[in-house]
Design an enzyme around this catalytic site. Structure first.
Site, PDB file in Angstrom:
ATOM      1  N   HIS A 182       0.813  -1.226   0.000  1.00  0.00           N
ATOM      2  CA  HIS A 182       0.000   0.000   0.000  1.00  0.00           C
ATOM      3  C   HIS A 182       0.837   1.263   0.000  1.00  0.00           C
ATOM      4  CE1 HIS A 182      -0.130   1.190   4.432  1.00  0.00           C
ATOM      5  NE2 HIS A 182       0.375  -0.015   4.531  1.00  0.00           N
ATOM      6  N   CYS A 306      -1.742  10.355  19.568  1.00  0.00           N
ATOM      7  CA  CYS A 306      -2.554  10.510  20.768  1.00  0.00           C
ATOM      8  C   CYS A 306      -2.677   9.147  21.445  1.00  0.00           C
ATOM      9  CB  CYS A 306      -3.917  11.021  20.357  1.00  0.00           C
ATOM     10  SG  CYS A 306      -4.779  11.803  21.691  1.00  0.00           S
TER      11      CYS A 306
HETATM   12  N1  PLP Z   1       7.401   0.259   8.338  1.00  0.00           N
HETATM   13  C1  PLP Z   1       7.267   1.534   7.946  1.00  0.00           C
HETATM   14  C2  PLP Z   1       8.492   2.374   7.751  1.00  0.00           C
HETATM   15  C3  PLP Z   1       5.991   2.061   7.700  1.00  0.00           C
HETATM   16  O1  PLP Z   1       5.864   3.335   7.325  1.00  0.00           O
HETATM   17  C4  PLP Z   1       4.866   1.225   7.891  1.00  0.00           C
HETATM   18  C5  PLP Z   1       3.501   1.734   7.683  1.00  0.00           C
HETATM   19  O2  PLP Z   1       3.229   2.905   7.716  1.00  0.00           O
HETATM   20  C6  PLP Z   1       5.074  -0.100   8.296  1.00  0.00           C
HETATM   21  C7  PLP Z   1       6.346  -0.545   8.513  1.00  0.00           C
HETATM   22  C8  PLP Z   1       3.920  -1.019   8.506  1.00  0.00           C
HETATM   23  O3  PLP Z   1       3.451  -1.517   7.281  1.00  0.00           O
HETATM   24  P1  PLP Z   1       1.961  -2.076   7.155  1.00  0.00           P
HETATM   25  O4  PLP Z   1       1.069  -0.888   7.305  1.00  0.00           O
HETATM   26  O5  PLP Z   1       1.918  -2.666   5.782  1.00  0.00           O
HETATM   27  O6  PLP Z   1       1.771  -3.085   8.211  1.00  0.00           O
END
Ligand code: PLP
Length: 360
Positions: A182, A306
């Site tokens: 995503h 928060c």
């Molecule tokens: N690692 C980083 C650097 C992220 O920005 C995110 C999600 O924002 C994740 C891991 C977690 O990924 P997921 O939302 O696919 O579980």
């Protein structure tokens, strides 16, 4: 989602809905698509097909990387303080060690060298930071790890990197690489972990033995095929997209810095991914600003979260050496591949007005 990803997944939600692990005709199309996706995803990440483990996103990939390797190789887990919580909390759960970061949110290599030793099992260092966008020079991290803890396994969370950077090249020094669909135009809830050949890893999810026993559970074929399509489209357009989005981001950041008295940019722009615009507006509470912006159609994030009713300053900003007050006056405007000049115009009109309203 990228249209290519939506188009790619639809047949696997309809006529090709078979379970790829089945042994009947309805399964065969799904199995073929899964195998093809594995090859493409592997190539996009600079890996071999057998090194790709499909997961339900970045959080799971990070948990599998750290917990799965630690189970095979007990010892100390080490990570920097500005990691995503999927890494930080996993490190904490295993009694690991957190290393300070520099003021740009990248790991302090001297502190890393001091933290490493013969008992180090996994070192986890992100490629691009999710709050301030700074990119870590992973080859330098790897050199320190190989020198001071030659038996340790190096993992990189490349979740925020793939849309903007050549992860196949930049993550090459790592033994394990996490991505999440995503973040580059694929669906939510699907990702991958590269586990390079020779890296022992134990599963954290047990069951039917899919993914060569490394990750059980019926495959999310539609999601995996869509992730592959999003990866392909990302790579094909990445250079142009990065140039276009970086110039939009520059116009946005420069415009806000000029329009809002006292505004400060967080982190050096030259070492950020193209999408990141992170600013601070002294005297303005970011929580209040977000509410005003939301009313005007600007979707933004603050550098604070928060928790249990209290405003907690972002751990990333605190790790960079900012005070709680500075952290709580932050605004992150993330651009995407679909961002336009009109979006930037709207933000340039709404943000200064909202900040002025709160500062009165
Ligand atoms: N690692 C980083 C650097 C992220 O920005 C995110 C999600 O924002 C994740 C891991 C977690 O990924 P997921 O939302 O696919 O579980």
């Amino acid at each position: 989602m990228r249209p290519e990803a939506v188009t790619a997944m639809l047949p696997f939600l309809t006529e090709h809905y078979g379970n790829p692990s089945g042994s009947h005709a309805a399964s065969r199309h799904a199995r073929l698509a899964l195998d093809e996706a594995r090859e493409e995803v592997a190539a996009a990440l600079g890996a071999q097909p057998g090194e790709v483990v499909f997961t339900a996103g970045g959080t799971e990939a990070n948990n599998l990387a750290i917990t799965g390797v630690h189970a095979c190789r007990p010892g100390t887990v080490v990570c920097p303080a500005a990691e995503h919580h999927a890494v930080l909390h996993t490190c904490a759960a295993l009694g690991g060690r957190v290393v300070p970061t520099l003021s740009d949110a990248t790991i302090d290599l001297d502190a890393l060298a001091d933290a490493l030793g013969p008992d180090t099992s996994v070192v986890s260092v992100m490629l691009a930071n999710n709050e301030v966008g700074t990119v870590t020079r992973l080859a330098e991290v790897a050199a320190v790890v190989r020198q001071h803890a030659p038996n340790a396994i190096l993992h990189t969370d490349a979740v925020q990197a793939f849309a903007w950077l050549d992860v196949a090249a930049l993550a090459a020094p790592a033994d394990l690489v996490s991505v999440s669909a995503h973040k580059f135009g694929g669906p939510k809830g699907v990702g991958a972990l590269v586990v390079r050949t020779g890296t022992a890893i134990a599963p954290i999810i047990h069951g039917g033995g899919q993914e060569r026993g490394r990750r059980s559970g019926t495959h999310n074929v539609a999601g995996i095929v869509a992730m592959e399509a999003a990866m392909r489209a990302t790579i094909a357009t990445r250079k142009d997209t990065v140039d276009r989005v970086a110039s939009l981001r520059d116009r946005l950041a420069d415009g806000l810095l000029a329009a809002v008295p006292g505004a400060v940019e967080t982190g050096p722009r030259r070492s950020k991914v193209a999408s990141n615009c992170h600013l601070r507006f002294p005297e303005v509470e970011s929580e209040a600003l977000l509410i005003l912006l939301d009313r005007e159609g600007v979707c933004a994030s603050a550098g604070s979260a928060c928790a249990s009713g209290a405003i907690e300053p972002s751990h990333v900003l605190v790790a960079m050496g900012l005070s709680a007050a500075e952290a709580n006056s932050s605004l992150r405007l993330s651009l995407g591949t679909a961002s336009t000049n009109a979006d930037v115009d709207l933000a340039l009109q709404v943000v200064p007005k909202s900040v002025a309203q709160l500062a009165d």
